[in-house]
Design a protein around this motif. Structure first.
Motif, PDB file in Angstrom:
ATOM      1  N   PRO A 184       0.805  -1.222   0.000  1.00  0.00           N
ATOM      2  CA  PRO A 184       0.000   0.000   0.000  1.00  0.00           C
ATOM      3  C   PRO A 184       0.842   1.279   0.000  1.00  0.00           C
ATOM      4  CG  PRO A 184      -0.878  -1.549   1.610  1.00  0.00           C
ATOM      5  CD  PRO A 184       0.445  -2.094   1.140  1.00  0.00           C
ATOM      6  N   ARG A 185       2.105   1.153   0.406  1.00  0.00           N
ATOM      7  CA  ARG A 185       2.945   2.338   0.547  1.00  0.00           C
ATOM      8  C   ARG A 185       4.011   2.471  -0.530  1.00  0.00           C
ATOM      9  NH1 ARG A 185       1.345   0.833   5.559  1.00  0.00           N
ATOM     10  NH2 ARG A 185       1.227   2.394   7.218  1.00  0.00           N
ATOM     11  N   ILE A 186       4.355   1.339  -1.189  1.00  0.00           N
ATOM     12  CA  ILE A 186       5.512   1.347  -2.083  1.00  0.00           C
ATOM     13  C   ILE A 186       5.358   2.347  -3.223  1.00  0.00           C
ATOM     14  CG2 ILE A 186       4.791  -0.472  -3.686  1.00  0.00           C
ATOM     15  CD1 ILE A 186       8.299  -0.257  -2.131  1.00  0.00           C
ATOM     16  N   GLY A 187       4.124   2.656  -3.583  1.00  0.00           N
ATOM     17  CA  GLY A 187       3.886   3.623  -4.640  1.00  0.00           C
ATOM     18  C   GLY A 187       4.511   4.968  -4.313  1.00  0.00           C
ATOM     19  N   GLY A 188       4.452   5.306  -3.030  1.00  0.00           N
ATOM     20  CA  GLY A 188       5.058   6.562  -2.600  1.00  0.00           C
ATOM     21  C   GLY A 188       6.562   6.566  -2.808  1.00  0.00           C
ATOM     22  N   PHE A 189       7.194   5.396  -2.585  1.00  0.00           N
ATOM     23  CA  PHE A 189       8.646   5.314  -2.807  1.00  0.00           C
ATOM     24  C   PHE A 189       8.969   5.438  -4.284  1.00  0.00           C
ATOM     25  CE2 PHE A 189      12.935   4.470  -1.796  1.00  0.00           C
ATOM     26  CZ  PHE A 189      13.448   3.747  -2.859  1.00  0.00           C
ATOM     27  N   TRP A 190       8.203   4.729  -5.104  1.00  0.00           N
ATOM     28  CA  TRP A 190       8.452   4.793  -6.537  1.00  0.00           C
ATOM     29  C   TRP A 190       8.280   6.191  -7.080  1.00  0.00           C
ATOM     30  CZ3 TRP A 190       5.501  -0.396  -7.067  1.00  0.00           C
ATOM     31  CH2 TRP A 190       6.433  -1.457  -6.974  1.00  0.00           C
ATOM     32  N   ASP A 191       7.285   6.915  -6.556  1.00  0.00           N
ATOM     33  CA  ASP A 191       7.084   8.289  -6.991  1.00  0.00           C
ATOM     34  C   ASP A 191       8.269   9.177  -6.599  1.00  0.00           C
ATOM     35  OD1 ASP A 191       3.475   8.379  -6.396  1.00  0.00           O
ATOM     36  OD2 ASP A 191       4.685   7.656  -8.086  1.00  0.00           O
ATOM     37  N   ALA A 192       8.746   8.957  -5.378  1.00  0.00           N
ATOM     38  CA  ALA A 192       9.827   9.797  -4.864  1.00  0.00           C
ATOM     39  C   ALA A 192      11.188   9.417  -5.450  1.00  0.00           C
ATOM     40  CB  ALA A 192       9.871   9.690  -3.343  1.00  0.00           C
ATOM     41  N   HIS A 193      11.348   8.135  -5.839  1.00  0.00           N
ATOM     42  CA  HIS A 193      12.637   7.665  -6.327  1.00  0.00           C
ATOM     43  C   HIS A 193      12.491   6.804  -7.576  1.00  0.00           C
ATOM     44  CE1 HIS A 193      14.679   9.096  -2.717  1.00  0.00           C
ATOM     45  NE2 HIS A 193      13.641   8.635  -2.035  1.00  0.00           N
ATOM     46  N   PRO A 194      12.089   7.444  -8.675  1.00  0.00           N
ATOM     47  CA  PRO A 194      11.899   6.667  -9.898  1.00  0.00           C
ATOM     48  C   PRO A 194      13.197   6.038 -10.403  1.00  0.00           C
ATOM     49  CG  PRO A 194      11.866   9.023 -10.358  1.00  0.00           C
ATOM     50  CD  PRO A 194      11.869   8.895  -8.877  1.00  0.00           C
ATOM     51  N   ASP A 195      14.324   6.531  -9.916  1.00  0.00           N
ATOM     52  CA  ASP A 195      15.627   6.018 -10.354  1.00  0.00           C
ATOM     53  C   ASP A 195      16.058   4.763  -9.602  1.00  0.00           C
ATOM     54  OD1 ASP A 195      17.792   7.751  -8.149  1.00  0.00           O
ATOM     55  OD2 ASP A 195      15.610   7.904  -8.207  1.00  0.00           O
ATOM     56  N   ILE A 196      15.336   4.410  -8.534  1.00  0.00           N
ATOM     57  CA  ILE A 196      15.739   3.242  -7.751  1.00  0.00           C
ATOM     58  C   ILE A 196      14.724   2.133  -7.927  1.00  0.00           C
ATOM     59  CG2 ILE A 196      16.176   2.339  -5.436  1.00  0.00           C
ATOM     60  CD1 ILE A 196      17.192   5.058  -4.612  1.00  0.00           C
ATOM     61  N   GLU A 197      15.186   1.027  -8.474  1.00  0.00           N
ATOM     62  CA  GLU A 197      14.310  -0.126  -8.682  1.00  0.00           C
ATOM     63  C   GLU A 197      14.377  -1.046  -7.474  1.00  0.00           C
ATOM     64  OE1 GLU A 197      15.134  -1.994 -12.387  1.00  0.00           O
ATOM     65  OE2 GLU A 197      13.844  -3.722 -11.967  1.00  0.00           O
ATOM     66  N   VAL A 198      13.206  -1.464  -7.036  1.00  0.00           N
ATOM     67  CA  VAL A 198      13.129  -2.353  -5.872  1.00  0.00           C
ATOM     68  C   VAL A 198      12.556  -3.686  -6.293  1.00  0.00           C
ATOM     69  CG1 VAL A 198      12.146  -2.704  -3.574  1.00  0.00           C
ATOM     70  CG2 VAL A 198      12.845  -0.411  -4.302  1.00  0.00           C
ATOM     71  N   GLU A 199      13.305  -4.739  -5.994  1.00  0.00           N
ATOM     72  CA  GLU A 199      12.845  -6.090  -6.305  1.00  0.00           C
ATOM     73  C   GLU A 199      12.415  -6.752  -5.006  1.00  0.00           C
ATOM     74  OE1 GLU A 199      15.838  -8.460  -8.154  1.00  0.00           O
ATOM     75  OE2 GLU A 199      14.683 -10.319  -7.984  1.00  0.00           O
ATOM     76  N   LEU A 200      11.090  -6.976  -4.875  1.00  0.00           N
ATOM     77  CA  LEU A 200      10.551  -7.575  -3.649  1.00  0.00           C
ATOM     78  C   LEU A 200      10.601  -9.087  -3.764  1.00  0.00           C
ATOM     79  CD1 LEU A 200       7.507  -5.200  -3.070  1.00  0.00           C
ATOM     80  CD2 LEU A 200       9.763  -5.103  -1.999  1.00  0.00           C
ATOM     81  N   ILE A 201      11.171  -9.717  -2.749  1.00  0.00           N
ATOM     82  CA  ILE A 201      11.326 -11.173  -2.769  1.00  0.00           C
ATOM     83  C   ILE A 201      10.620 -11.762  -1.570  1.00  0.00           C
ATOM     84  CG2 ILE A 201      13.016 -13.050  -2.729  1.00  0.00           C
ATOM     85  CD1 ILE A 201      15.022 -10.784  -3.776  1.00  0.00           C
ATOM     86  N   PRO A 202       9.411 -12.292  -1.781  1.00  0.00           N
ATOM     87  CA  PRO A 202       8.669 -12.880  -0.663  1.00  0.00           C
ATOM     88  C   PRO A 202       9.394 -14.117  -0.149  1.00  0.00           C
ATOM     89  CG  PRO A 202       7.286 -12.561  -2.602  1.00  0.00           C
ATOM     90  CD  PRO A 202       8.705 -12.428  -3.045  1.00  0.00           C
ATOM     91  N   SER A 203       9.570 -14.202   1.131  1.00  0.00           N
ATOM     92  CA  SER A 203      10.237 -15.359   1.717  1.00  0.00           C
ATOM     93  C   SER A 203       9.786 -15.489   3.152  1.00  0.00           C
ATOM     94  CB  SER A 203      11.755 -15.168   1.647  1.00  0.00           C
ATOM     95  OG  SER A 203      12.395 -16.229   2.313  1.00  0.00           O
ATOM     96  N   MET A 204       9.657 -16.705   3.567  1.00  0.00           N
ATOM     97  CA  MET A 204       9.160 -16.952   4.909  1.00  0.00           C
ATOM     98  C   MET A 204      10.266 -17.096   5.948  1.00  0.00           C
ATOM     99  SD  MET A 204       5.924 -17.094   4.289  1.00  0.00           S
ATOM    100  CE  MET A 204       5.102 -17.963   5.642  1.00  0.00           C
ATOM    101  N   GLN A 205      11.452 -17.545   5.506  1.00  0.00           N
ATOM    102  CA  GLN A 205      12.500 -17.826   6.481  1.00  0.00           C
ATOM    103  C   GLN A 205      13.429 -16.631   6.652  1.00  0.00           C
ATOM    104  OE1 GLN A 205      12.283 -19.559   3.605  1.00  0.00           O
ATOM    105  NE2 GLN A 205      11.127 -21.387   4.223  1.00  0.00           N
ATOM    106  N   LEU A 206      14.187 -16.693   7.742  1.00  0.00           N
ATOM    107  CA  LEU A 206      15.300 -15.765   7.913  1.00  0.00           C
ATOM    108  C   LEU A 206      16.380 -16.254   6.965  1.00  0.00           C
ATOM    109  CD1 LEU A 206      16.467 -13.390   9.399  1.00  0.00           C
ATOM    110  CD2 LEU A 206      17.419 -14.965  11.072  1.00  0.00           C
ATOM    111  N   ILE A 207      16.764 -15.404   6.031  1.00  0.00           N
ATOM    112  CA  ILE A 207      17.714 -15.808   5.017  1.00  0.00           C
ATOM    113  C   ILE A 207      19.123 -15.338   5.368  1.00  0.00           C
ATOM    114  CG2 ILE A 207      16.221 -16.149   3.030  1.00  0.00           C
ATOM    115  CD1 ILE A 207      17.555 -12.793   4.263  1.00  0.00           C
ATOM    116  N   ASP A 208      20.115 -15.819   4.590  1.00  0.00           N
ATOM    117  CA  ASP A 208      21.502 -15.387   4.718  1.00  0.00           C
ATOM    118  C   ASP A 208      21.671 -14.268   3.700  1.00  0.00           C
ATOM    119  OD1 ASP A 208      24.675 -17.052   5.130  1.00  0.00           O
ATOM    120  OD2 ASP A 208      24.277 -15.076   4.263  1.00  0.00           O
ATOM    121  N   LEU A 209      21.802 -13.044   4.200  1.00  0.00           N
ATOM    122  CA  LEU A 209      21.822 -11.883   3.315  1.00  0.00           C
ATOM    123  C   LEU A 209      22.911 -12.000   2.246  1.00  0.00           C
ATOM    124  CD1 LEU A 209      21.252  -8.924   5.804  1.00  0.00           C
ATOM    125  CD2 LEU A 209      19.600 -10.006   4.296  1.00  0.00           C
TER     126      LEU A 209
END
Lengths: 290, 290
Positions: free
Chosen positions: A112-137
């Motif tokens: 619901p909020r990410i649109g605000g980020f995209w509007d403010a930072h059209p130069d930064i692409e965000v790739e959302l990766i749904p995951s259930m576990q704590l991952i190794d960054l």
DNA sequence: TTCATATGATAGCTAGGCTAACATACAGAA
DNA sequence: TTCTGTATGTTAGCCTAGCTATCATATGAA
């Protein structure tokens, strides 16, 4: 490549700068060291090669013919290194930052909020990766992870994003006007819980409800228990940020909420990884909860 | 060249080796470090660039496309550096070694022998540089200096070459058959001395001759006093190695010789300067006095 | 002559680079 | 399937290459 015959790369860099500037002092300013450091490196190279590379000329230094040949080759070599490094940094700047979030957090708080980020930072692409576990960054090449818990994870830098106390909710159709003041008022309800969340069972037990004497259905995932509640099948327990979206829409009703919870949603990053775009995104995330 | 955006040169070298070998362990063997060092460098580069460069592939490591581009550029750059370094080392190997000697030492000790060195080492060119003063090896680009004294000089490595006690000599024509057992027997002679050599005056005084009561002529240089003696004008004092040549030829007669002198001819070098040809020459010098 | 700025020299500090040691993972041989 | 050799992963701690601070001399402009 026989590195045995090649002198210190730092010494070669110092010499190339001194040759390019015709001055130890100017080379020192260029490389952010003292003239003494440059002088030592150049002398060491002259000892290694057994040939003078630079010589005094008034206040500055002149490059000998032997030194000129070496300096030209080094200039080309370091130019290649600089180009390759800059190209890769530019490429890193254009790639999407990879954000790992749980599906429920994504759906109920972030999307619901990410649109605000995209509007403010059209130069930064965000790739959302749904995951259930704590991952190794590092292993999973993740820039930012948002995870629910007490924040006490090793090996990463975590800062709390938003509080996430337990919240008991149910669909209006299930409640049919029943009044509740606390969890204990919900005794006799049908409980729809995520089998993985022992914290939820603990919270309920601590608030006067013995789940062993209740009608409880355990689901494999929180999503399934949530959808069952949305269908009016009973009472479920959600983290406040997840619940808030459903409550605002009227799809669920808040029955009871945990105050001063120790658990929250945290932002996890690896500070040793340099990434300005990631920092901008994290800053924006925190601005959404100020 | 903005070095701020360029990561550690040692890290880049480690990465290039790992990429070329497809293995941290092989790269470690190549660079004579442990696999742990290689691993740390590669990780640091991935953090710097914000991109994975290598990833696990069975027992070894595979290079990512981004990593491949960087590795290829680095290979070219380090190849240039290696070539330039090797070329300069080869050039240094072919240049003459510069040897500073006093004119008298050259004429009377070195020149009669140097033919043997040239025969044994036709590949090593020796440039003899006559000089009277103790020079600055580095500033004057000297590989070897041979100097007369007590060897107690700072900043250079000195090893004694041959003893050089004082020796009183005169031309046969001057002596006309006079017999001498010690310096005191020379009282009443005409003394031809180098005005710069206070050690010689001291030696004479310590052996029973008061020069203030003798007929003494002081010359500006040792060469002049030597030539005056060769002309039969009186008695002079020479270092043993210089005198020996004249004595062997019959041009001069040895009258009295200093035993167990503290002064000698020394070989001066700068150990921090790497130069195999210089080392061969020094070794040969020492073999001539064994 | 004075002053600003260069290099020369070196004692001593420190952090980048590394090792040592132990861990887990992979792959081939038995 | 088990064993073994060899790979990478991790990290505490060591140490010396690289550097700074400081004082020296030299150069050239004003």
């Amino acid at each position: 490549m026989n590195w045995h015959d090649i002198p210190s790369l730092l010494a070669l860099r110092a010499f190339e700068a001194a040759a390019r500037h015709g001055s130890f002092s100017a080379a020192a300013r260029d490389l952010n060291v003292t003239h003494a450091a440059i002088g030592q490196h150049v002398r060491a190279l002259e000892d290694h090669f057994g040939l003078p590379l630079m010589q005094r000329e008034g206040r500055g230094m002149a490059v000998t013919p032997d030194g000129r040949r070496l300096a030209d080759s080094l200039g080309d070599a370091f130019g290649l290194i600089a180009s390759a490094s800059t190209d890769l940094l530019d490429q890193a700047k254009t790639r999407a930052i990879r954000v790992s979030i749980t599906p429920s957090f994504a759906a109920n708080w972030l999307m619901p909020r990410i649109g605000g980020f995209w509007d403010a930072h059209p130069d930064i692409e965000v790739e959302l990766i749904p995951s259930m576990q704590l991952i190794d960054l590092r292993r999973d090449n993740i820039d930012v992870a948002i995870r629910y818990g007490d924040g006490n994870w090793t090996g990463v830098h975590s800062t709390p994003l938003l509080s996430a106390g337990h919240t008991a909710v149910a669909a209006p159709s299930y409640l049919k006007g029943c009044d509740t003041d606390c969890l204990a008022d919900l005794k006799g309800s049908r409980w729809l819980l995520d089998g993985n969340r022992s914290e939820e069972k603990l919270w309920v037990a601590q608030n006067g409800v013995d789940l062993d004497e209740e009608d409880v259905t355990y689901f494999a995932t929180g999503q399934l228990s949530r959808e069952a509640a949305l269908a009016g099948l009973g009472v479920t327990i959600l983290p406040a940020p997840v619940a808030s979206g459903h409550i605002a829409s009227g799809a669920l009703v808040k029955l009871c909420e945990e105050i001063d919870s120790a658990v929250a949603y945290h932002v996890l990053t690896r500070p040793e990884a340099v990434n300005p775009a990631r920092d901008v995104f994290v800053k924006w995330l925190k601005s959404q909860t100020a």
